[in-house]
Design an enzyme around this catalytic site. Sequence first.
Site, PDB file in Angstrom:
ATOM      1  CE  LYS A 200      -3.344   2.342   2.906  1.00 53.08           C
ATOM      2  NZ  LYS A 200      -4.064   2.347   4.180  1.00 53.08           N
ATOM      3  CD  GLU A 206       9.941  -5.689   6.870  1.00 53.04           C
ATOM      4  OE1 GLU A 206       9.518  -4.650   6.287  1.00 53.04           O
ATOM      5  OE2 GLU A 206       9.849  -5.855   8.096  1.00 53.04           O
ATOM      6  N   GLY A 260      -4.449  -1.694   5.526  1.00 51.66           N
ATOM      7  CA  GLY A 260      -3.699  -2.851   5.032  1.00 51.66           C
ATOM      8  C   GLY A 260      -4.317  -4.178   5.442  1.00 51.66           C
ATOM      9  NE  ARG A 261      -5.604  -3.429  11.726  1.00 48.51           N
ATOM     10  CZ  ARG A 261      -5.007  -2.240  11.711  1.00 48.51           C
ATOM     11  NH1 ARG A 261      -3.943  -2.023  10.959  1.00 48.51           N
ATOM     12  NH2 ARG A 261      -5.478  -1.244  12.443  1.00 48.51           N
ATOM     13  CD  GLU A 346      -0.953  -3.902  11.842  1.00 51.93           C
ATOM     14  OE1 GLU A 346       0.223  -4.285  11.817  1.00 51.93           O
ATOM     15  OE2 GLU A 346      -1.609  -3.702  10.809  1.00 51.93           O
ATOM     16  CG  HIS A 377      -4.025 -35.507  18.460  1.00 52.77           C
ATOM     17  ND1 HIS A 377      -4.094 -36.711  19.139  1.00 52.77           N
ATOM     18  CD2 HIS A 377      -5.121 -35.453  17.674  1.00 52.77           C
ATOM     19  CE1 HIS A 377      -5.175 -37.371  18.736  1.00 52.77           C
ATOM     20  NE2 HIS A 377      -5.827 -36.622  17.854  1.00 52.77           N
ATOM     21  CE  LYS A 487       6.531  -0.528   9.746  1.00 52.73           C
ATOM     22  NZ  LYS A 487       5.496   0.042   8.906  1.00 52.73           N
TER      23      LYS A 487
HETATM   24  O1  F6P Z   1       3.962  -2.526   9.678  1.00 47.09           O
HETATM   25  C1  F6P Z   1       2.611  -2.780   9.657  1.00 47.09           C
HETATM   26  C2  F6P Z   1       1.996  -2.515   8.314  1.00 47.09           C
HETATM   27  O2  F6P Z   1       1.882  -1.150   8.114  1.00 47.09           O
HETATM   28  C3  F6P Z   1       0.653  -3.209   8.190  1.00 47.09           C
HETATM   29  O3  F6P Z   1      -0.370  -2.486   8.748  1.00 47.09           O
HETATM   30  C4  F6P Z   1       0.568  -3.391   6.716  1.00 47.09           C
HETATM   31  O4  F6P Z   1      -0.409  -4.338   6.379  1.00 47.09           O
HETATM   32  C5  F6P Z   1       1.970  -3.837   6.412  1.00 47.09           C
HETATM   33  O5  F6P Z   1       2.773  -3.050   7.254  1.00 47.09           O
HETATM   34  C6  F6P Z   1       2.409  -3.705   4.984  1.00 47.09           C
HETATM   35  O6  F6P Z   1       2.304  -2.394   4.544  1.00 47.09           O
HETATM   36  P1  F6P Z   1       2.401  -2.021   3.010  1.00 47.09           P
HETATM   37  O7  F6P Z   1       1.272  -2.670   2.306  1.00 47.09           O
HETATM   38  O8  F6P Z   1       2.335  -0.529   2.965  1.00 47.09           O
HETATM   39  O9  F6P Z   1       3.716  -2.531   2.491  1.00 47.09           O
END
Ligand code: F6P
Length: 519
Positions: A200, A206, A260-261, A346, A377, A487
């Site tokens: 987003k 990452e 995002g979520r 979150e 189990h 971060k």
């Molecule tokens: O670090 C958390 C977060 O901002 C989440 O809320 C989000 O889903 C994820 O990182 C990934 O964010 P992006 O889609 O901007 O890479």
Amino acid sequence: MPLPTVNPTSTKAWKALQDHYDAIKDHHLRDLFKADPNRAADFSLSWKDFYVDVSKNRITPETRKLLLELAEEVKLKEAIAAQFSGMEINATEQRAVLHTALRDFSNMKPEVAQALQKMKQFSEGVISGRVKGYTGKSIQTIVNIGIGGSDLGPQMVCEALSHYKNHLGYYFVSNVDGDHVAEVLKKVDPETTVFIIVSKSFTTQETLRNAQTIRNWFLRHVPEEAVAKHFVAVSTNLDAVASFGIHPENVFPMWDWVGGRFSLWSTVGLSICCVIGYDHFEALLKGAHDTDRHFSETPFSENIPVALGLISVWYNNFFQCETEAVIPYCESLSKLTNYLQQAVMESNGKGVGRNGKPITYQTGNIVWGATGTNAQHAFFQLLHQGTKLIPTEFICFAESLNGLQDHQNMLLANCLAQTEALAEGNADASNPFKNFTGNRPSTTLLIQKLTPKSLGALLALYEHKLFVQGVIWNIFSYDQWGVQLGKVVAETTLAAIENHDASLLKHPSTKAIFKNISE
Ligand code: F6P
């Protein structure tokens, strides 16, 4: 302030619930069922393909009445209306929260309808073989590169709906763990793979690292101009996408009013479209929309997300339960708890109220779990005989997807048996080690069959459940400031590691660990 701000502990209902809790906290589920022959029917909700049994919870008609009063007093109705109206209820980020608008086909924003058409066209082209790779071969594999909401939702849905999938292979790369990236790249062919970079913000460390590494690997096999045929992106940050070198035609837009979520319903669901086809994706959206209507139109006494949210608050704030478990009796839902952990924790892991002041009661319960029967189990010992009270949600399907009725019978029998054993226990005075105290609460969600539509409906139930909880706790469920500090610290730490420079580090413990890395 678009959301009402009410401290729940100052309400009449909260105080009454506290007294009520003191009065009934030791009542045993066994006795509650004995005392009321209609309890099972009275404490269950039927809606479309769902039968939700809340009767094995430590609640009475009085609990229900008081919880519903609490919902009124914290102005839940107004909060729901505010969310659906598009007000900026994510006040700390000045954003509306409109993931529900992504699945409302009767009232769709033109930009959403356009994006859906683009997803349809692209996914159909890939699936049919019409979209070719650089060397003219049809696409065989897609790789989703994203993390958090840009990974967990799509990955969980692809897995959950694997019964409906087509011939395309798929991988999800989220962790910045280079070993994982390398292992995935060993399995894919650059000539027949499409990489979908989903972010987003398009600033997530990452995702950008993984995307860059994969792009570099790609360019070792094919010339630069091939990138346009093999890389697409989903983002709100169109400039950053362009600088990364993605062809403008390969960009799928996203919007800042989708968290995002909560984004699997948007273009973030592109990998879902590719893996199960656009029609199934649309059915997923329509199922979620059914739940949106149920949530926004049904009286609270019959409203499933409201019931689930209120029961969760009851355990969290009165029984002081720290966690709740979710156990789907369905292997395809093995990633559901990972997904719910982001959605719930979150959203509701907040310690500051909507008035900006620290809060003095518990919020954000911890969600965990695994599929039944595997979980039986593994950790069910603790659910049955441990010292912690863990309210558990059991999810099961009346019909299996592939027949194998003997398996289906066993699966269902185990699910139902567990809820019964947890509730009833088995007083065995002769042997304390074999004694089951019972009175361990659960909710059962029985769904007719796992389909794109019922999955969409189920996921939206959980989205609304967490909102109900957030409204009651008087927190902002739709921001996530708590992920920022780590971060920022990681930036300096990375500089220290990359430059072998311990002087950049401040914390003595981190310095000591660093010394052991570099020696
Ligand atoms: O670090 C958390 C977060 O901002 C989440 O809320 C989000 O889903 C994820 O990182 C990934 O964010 P992006 O889609 O901007 O890479």
